[in-house]
Design an enzyme around this catalytic site. Structure first.
Site, PDB file in Angstrom:
ATOM      1  N   SER A  38      -7.250  -9.093 161.842  1.00 51.66           N
ATOM      2  CA  SER A  38      -7.694  -9.406 160.479  1.00 51.66           C
ATOM      3  C   SER A  38      -7.229 -10.810 160.114  1.00 51.66           C
ATOM      4  O   SER A  38      -6.246 -11.319 160.661  1.00 51.66           O
ATOM      5  CB  SER A  38      -7.080  -8.401 159.493  1.00 51.66           C
ATOM      6  OG  SER A  38      -7.234  -8.822 158.157  1.00 51.66           O
TER       7      SER A  38
ATOM      8  N   TYR B  57       1.231  -5.515 156.452  1.00 52.35           N
ATOM      9  CA  TYR B  57      -0.088  -5.447 157.092  1.00 52.35           C
ATOM     10  C   TYR B  57      -0.333  -6.692 157.938  1.00 52.35           C
ATOM     11  O   TYR B  57      -0.786  -6.612 159.088  1.00 52.35           O
ATOM     12  CB  TYR B  57      -1.169  -5.314 156.018  1.00 52.35           C
ATOM     13  CG  TYR B  57      -2.576  -5.187 156.575  1.00 52.35           C
ATOM     14  CD1 TYR B  57      -2.944  -4.084 157.333  1.00 52.35           C
ATOM     15  CD2 TYR B  57      -3.530  -6.168 156.324  1.00 52.35           C
ATOM     16  CE1 TYR B  57      -4.243  -3.964 157.837  1.00 52.35           C
ATOM     17  CE2 TYR B  57      -4.830  -6.058 156.815  1.00 52.35           C
ATOM     18  CZ  TYR B  57      -5.170  -4.951 157.581  1.00 52.35           C
ATOM     19  OH  TYR B  57      -6.450  -4.838 158.078  1.00 52.35           O
TER      20      TYR B  57
END
Length: 316
Positions: A161, A187
């Site tokens: 990501s 994350y």
């Protein structure tokens, strides 16, 4: 292809997974897609199945997996769609999945993940996002190494990501024991780990004919954002716009979001390409600023960090 040659393709941010695999014949090839019952995992599996591959959906929710399999069979006509249980945060299910796999494996798409969830740790002490997004997939890929090597020319896809730009792997405190837990930093760290895995696996497995690449699928509204309120999403978008990196904040469809995944998994355009990071169907350029939503951070491609992470993961 030289080491510093950037890979580009005719496809774009708006290309769909089906468009990327148009004319590609995957008959006789076998694929696993983790998280294949939701979000871009569904469309990744559908595109691979549409090209003729035998696809196993590795999922936590078997009912959702079965419904997805029926839908893919109905839309592609390919009946070689299977469902198997896998919870990446539970190492025992990874071990069971690996033990049950028989025969060669041509494509492993490490797609599943959790995003920005409240602080939690696994029973053995690992922070949940790192454990799920990285350690679970690491155990799966290394456990299936023999099957990948047996396939000849196998590909592993590590779905990362742009959030990796938020944090390197903080080796001194991966589990947030000595620093305040911040969901996005956590994350980001796990997504950096996804890229570092690709870098080191590409090096280690080159002689086995296995290529490994990481990617950023793009912004897609899926169940992955279940822990994020609309207010938080609005705040993030506003911050991106004010920083000058919000020009590409339009959402992709799930079919578009799966395009770069299937490019890495099956497109002949990437034959022999390994250890790279892609976005919008091209190899990403270096990230210019920490606030950017585009590009790849140098720390995510760092060979020393990749080797360090591998050794830590083997012993986790």
């Amino acid at each position: 292809m030289t080491a510093n040659t950037r890979i580009t393709t005719p496809f774009t941010a708006r290309s769909t997974a089906a468009e990327v695999l148009a004319g590609v014949d995957l008959t006789g090839r076998r694929a696993i897609v983790t998280g294949g019952a939701s979000g871009i995992g569904v469309e990744t599996a559908r595109a691979l199945a549409g090209a003729g591959a035998e696809v196993t959906l590795a999922v936590r929710n078997l009912d959702a997996g079965a419904a997805t399999a029926e839908d893919i069979i109905a839309t592609t006509g390919n009946k070689q769609i299977h469902v198997a249980p896998l919870d990446l945060a539970d190492r025992s299910t990874v071990t069971s999945f690996v033990a049950a796999w028989e025969g060669p494996l041509h494509m492993l798409v490490n797609n599943a993940g959790v995003m920005a969830c409240p602080e939690a740790h696994t029973p053995d002490g690992w922070e949940l996002q790192f454990a799920t997004n990285h350690l679970g997939h690491f155990a799966l890929a290394t456990g299936l190494h023999a099957a990948l090597a047996a396939a000849g020319g196998a590909r592993v896809v590590s779905v990362s990501s742009s959030a990796h730009l938020r944090s390197p792997v903080v080796f001194e405190d991966i589990n947030f024991r000595d620093r305040t837990y911040e969901p996005w930093s956590s994350y980001g760290q796990s997504k950096t780990a996804n890229v570092l895995f690709a870098v080191e696996a590409a090096r280690r497995w080159a002689d086995d004919g296995i290529t490994v690449n990481a990617l950023m699928p793009g912004g897609i509204r899926t169940n992955l954002q279940r822990h994020i309120s609309q207010e938080e999403l609005d705040r993030l978008i506003a911050a991106a716009v004010s920083s000058g990196s919000g020009e590409d904040m339009t959402w992709k469809t799930t079919e578009q979001g799966a395009a770069t995944s299937v490019l890495a998994a099956a497109s002949p355009l990437l034959n022999g390409v390994t250890g790279r990071y892609f976005e919008d169907c091209d190899e990403a350029l270096p990230s210019d600023t920490p606030q950017s939503r585009r590009g790849v951070a140098a720390y995510a491609l760092d060979p020393a960090s990749a080797a360090r992470l591998w050794e830590l993961s083997v012993n986790a």
